[in-house]
Motif scaffolding. Structure first.
Motif, PDB file in Angstrom:
ATOM      1  N   UNK A 158       0.849  -1.187   0.000  1.00 48.29           N
ATOM      2  CA  UNK A 158       0.000   0.000   0.000  1.00 48.29           C
ATOM      3  C   UNK A 158       0.888   1.242   0.000  1.00 48.29           C
ATOM      4  N   UNK A 159       0.708   2.103  -1.003  1.00 48.33           N
ATOM      5  CA  UNK A 159       1.472   3.343  -1.098  1.00 48.33           C
ATOM      6  C   UNK A 159       0.638   4.511  -0.589  1.00 48.33           C
ATOM      7  N   UNK A 160       1.334   5.449   0.055  1.00 48.57           N
ATOM      8  CA  UNK A 160       0.705   6.661   0.549  1.00 48.57           C
ATOM      9  C   UNK A 160       1.288   7.861  -0.193  1.00 48.57           C
ATOM     10  N   UNK A 161       0.553   8.958  -0.188  1.00 48.88           N
ATOM     11  CA  UNK A 161       0.959  10.135  -0.955  1.00 48.88           C
ATOM     12  C   UNK A 161       2.197  10.826  -0.391  1.00 48.88           C
ATOM     13  N   UNK A 162       2.558  10.536   0.851  1.00 49.15           N
ATOM     14  CA  UNK A 162       3.714  11.190   1.473  1.00 49.15           C
ATOM     15  C   UNK A 162       5.024  10.437   1.260  1.00 49.15           C
ATOM     16  N   UNK A 163       5.029   9.448   0.358  1.00 49.47           N
ATOM     17  CA  UNK A 163       6.247   8.700   0.071  1.00 49.47           C
ATOM     18  C   UNK A 163       6.402   7.435   0.877  1.00 49.47           C
TER      19      UNK A 163
END
Length: 751
Positions: free
Chosen positions: A680-685
């Motif tokens: 799972x990727x998040x927008x903050x890196x």
């Protein structure tokens, strides 16, 4: 009951979905006025998408909605995200422009020709593995990660200390040359351990060339080349980290940070791996996985210079303590004959530099130095060794007109090697005699673009060895591309290798076998021919890439270890005959309109030697060289930046080292080591991931012969050992770790 409910719910969902009114999104993908075929166009947060046709057009049937977000990606171009509104009329088209990526990781390669060139334009076929690929199956070292390349096999050679090497197209590890940024850093003594301590966080890509490369890289580049390209600090993230742990209590931490002082930009990378919990799941009394405590520190600096001339310097230090053996072993038993253990202390220093001369012509100077120290015990057999390698190279890169790309250079390699074995004993056997091996050489290469469709490369290298005299290594390669969807490559090359037996053959040190050398060993030679065809097939709902290679390598003076004549000895001499590695490899890359991608490879190979003893030719199948092998990566992107990756590598039967009258089969079974990951990727890196390794829980049987008598104290007992078996941990074809879970976190901070 549950199954019935799920069926009804699925049917109702489909009715609702198909009951909604659909509309058609139409568009065209272009780049600098040229249609981009095979581009993937996905509608974000939905399952809808398409692949552009040969004219760059796409059509996507979507549910009724006013605003959509399209994500467009294609190999060699920047990925574009664009918000669009539904067309006012059915004939309206969206034109989307892509920008060419000047240094796309999957396209720019240097290993085949020693200069940056588009992968598709290179006359020498090069396979590339990037961090994005090996992150789909996280590993604590590049030794394991490189197994994701079809036809490349990380081979464990010992079930006790877990040392191994890299096999390309079935040939043993000493035939594989391993480079870091084009420098022969990892070789000979360090081949077994060299890839274990390279921090993944500083790797930009790994390039693999199958077949000899001695015309550019000299000795050891007989079977293939693996070039680890480190990141350019100017393009690296400010902070990068990757930390994960497994249910076996293995802990891996990989981190890097970028800093800048004036005109100097630096990248600091640290890798730490720790496993300190002995496990014996197969109940043979020995550790299934070697215990390890390893740290590697890497620091690279790039210096800004006038006219963008290149200058960089890198340092790396590796320290490792590993041991395997009987479960009750500890360091107090090191070297004793009471409790068996194999303990290796390794320390390693590396220096790599590159400098472009401040002259009008493009003249590059490169240098490297490494020192490898090893303090090890294999049961009661000590192995204390030191190796130092100094390498310097300078070459002139010249473009002649519009059609000739010329390369002229010279190199000098000096190797110091010393150990406590007969390999460094004087002829009279009375004193130590460390090996000093200078190896000067010159090389020339011309890449001639005959026309827009054809390219011819010719190269030649001359080296001089004080023991073996003049060594000549020519090669020739031809590429024909009638259009952007078809590429044919043909190549022929030679390779050679000056052998340092004890540094490369771990079997000479483990298992209490006596080593016998029957003659002065001559340098090995190889001759290789490759035929490669690449086909790109754009389809309505998918884009298919096929890459097929036929290879044939012929080896003379091959060093052969005879394990069969006497079970207590390994007898080495030059092969009286020849050896062959031949086969076919197929790689397929399929990108669907919906967010599914499949990479798959299969290799068929026939690797053997013909030995002529007393005019009686005998064919021997190469050990640890499966006739059939392959790999696969299946990736599916889910909404909200979730992704599922299913990866694996499988092998068919391979010949294994067995003892006379051995009860274990001479050939291994078919098996597959498969892995599953959810991320799972998040927008903050930030990225979180977890999964399962060795999903099918495959374990090899009987990996160690007579584990209850590792010092062979009772081998002569006719009652308990009627067949005269001896302790032997070399029967290896798969890892001894079963199914296990893992959980990790990645973080990248850019500007």
């Amino acid at each position: 009951m549950v199954k019935s409910i799920l069926t009804v719910l699925g049917f109702v969902s489909c009715m609702v979905l198909f009951g909604q009114q659909k509309q058609i999104l139409k568009g065209r993908v272009m780049a600098a006025g040229t249609p981009v075929s095979g581009a993937t166009v996905n509608v974000e947060q939905t399952r809808f998408g398409a692949v552009t046709d040969t004219a760059g057009y796409f059509n996507i049937a979507v549910l009724q909605k006013e605003i959509f977000i399209l994500k467009i990606s294609a190999v060699g171009y920047t990925t574009v995200t664009r918000q669009v509104k539904m067309q006012a009329t059915a004939d309206s088209l969206y034109t989307i422009e892509l920008q060419t990526v000047a240094a796309d990781l999957s396209e720019i390669v240097v290993t085949g020709t020693m200069k940056e060139v588009s992968r598709m334009q290179s006359p020498v076929p090069v396979e590339v593995i990037t961090p994005k690929l090996f992150q789909k199956n996280p590993t604590p070292s590049l030794f394991e990660a490189i197994g994701m390349v079809n036809g490349v096999k990380p081979q464990l050679n010992c079930n006790v200390c877990n040392t191994g090497d890299i096999h390309i197209n079935g040939m043993e590890g000493p035939y594989t040359m391993i480079l870091i940024d084009g420098m022969p850093i990892v070789s000979a003594l360090s081949t077994v351990y060299g890839l274990n301590g390279i921090p993944n966080s500083i790797v930009e890509r790994i390039e693999v060339v199958k077949g000899p490369g001695s015309s550019l890289y000299g000795s050891e580049a007989m079977g293939g080349i693996i070039n680890v390209i480190t990141k350019n600090p100017l393009k690296a993230p400010i902070v990068s980290a990757d930390v994960f742990a497994t249910s076996w209590r293995e802990y891996s931490a990989d981190a890097s940070a970028k800093f800048k002082t004036g005109k100097v930009t630096g990248l600091l990378g640290v890798n730490y791996f720790n496993y300190q919990h002995p496990a014996d799941k197969n109940k043979d009394g020995f550790t299934d996985l070697t215990l390890q405590d390893r740290i590697s520190v890497f620091n690279k600096w790039n210096i800004e210079r006038k006219d963008n001339r290149l200058a960089s310097l890198a340092l790396r230090y590796v320290s490792e303590n590993r041991w395997g053996g009987q479960m009750e072993w500890d360091k107090n038993w090191r070297g004793s004959d009471s409790i068996y253990g194999e303990s290796i202390y390794t320390k390693r220093w590396e220096l790599i530099g590159m400098y472009q001369l401040p002259v009008k012509e493009k003249i590059m100077a490169q240098f490297s130095y490494n020192r490898h120290q090893q303090d090890s015990w294999y049961g009661v057999i000590p192995y204390m060794a030191e190796q130092q390698v100094l390498f310097a190279q300078m070459f002139w890169d010249k473009q002649w007109g519009s059609r000739h790309n010329f390369l002229l250079g010279g190199s000098y390699r000096y190797t110091f090697y010393d150990d406590n074995t007969p390999a460094t004993t004087s002829a009279d056997g009375l004193k130590n005699a460390a090996a000093h091996t200078p190896l000067p050489g010159i090389f020339v290469q011309d890449e001639w673009m005959i026309n827009e469709k054809s390219t011819l490369l010719a190269g030649y290298r001359y080296d001089y060895n004080e023991h073996h005299g003049n060594v000549h290594s020519p090669r020739i390669a031809y590429k024909f591309s009638p259009n952007s969807r078809n590429t044919l490559r043909a190549s022929f090359g030679t390779g050679y290798r000056v052998v340092n037996l004890f540094t490369e053959d771990h079997a000479a040190l483990t298992g209490a076998r006596q080593v016998v050398i029957t003659e002065a060993l001559d340098p090995e030679r190889s001759y290789n021919g490759n035929l490669n065809y690449v086909l790109k097939i754009p389809m309505h709902n998918a884009f298919v890439g096929l890459d097929v290679t036929g290879f044939y390598s012929y080896f003379t003076n091959k060093i052969v270890g005879d394990f069969d004549t006497d079970p207590g000895k390994i007898i080495y001499d030059n092969l009286k005959g020849h050896a062959v590695s031949r086969g076919v490899a197929l790689n397929a890359d399929v990108n669907f309109a919906f967010p599914l991608k499949i990479l798959a490879g299969i290799t068929y190979m026939n690797v053997y030697s013909i030995e002529d003893r007393l005019n009686m030719p005998r064919k021997n199948i190469q050990l640890n060289a499966p006739e059939w092998s392959g790999n696969f990566v299946v990736s599916y992107s889910l909404p909200y930046q979730f992704a599922i990756d299913f990866t694996g590598k499988w092998d068919g039967p391979m010949r294994l080292p067995v003892l006379p009258n051995d009860y274990r089969p001479e050939y291994s079974p078919w098996f597959c080591i498969a892995n599953l990951q959810l991320s799972k990727k998040f927008s903050n890196g930030l990225e979180l991931y977890g999964g399962i390794k060795n999903l099918f829980n495959f374990l090899p049987e009987d990996p160690i012969m007579r584990p209850f008598d590792p010092f062979n104290k009772y081998v002569n007992d006719p009652v308990t050992n009627p067949h005269g078996y001896t302790f032997d941990p070399s029967y290896n074809y798969a890892p001894l770790q079963g199914i296990r879970s893992f959980l990790g976190m990645r973080y990248n901070l850019f500007k």
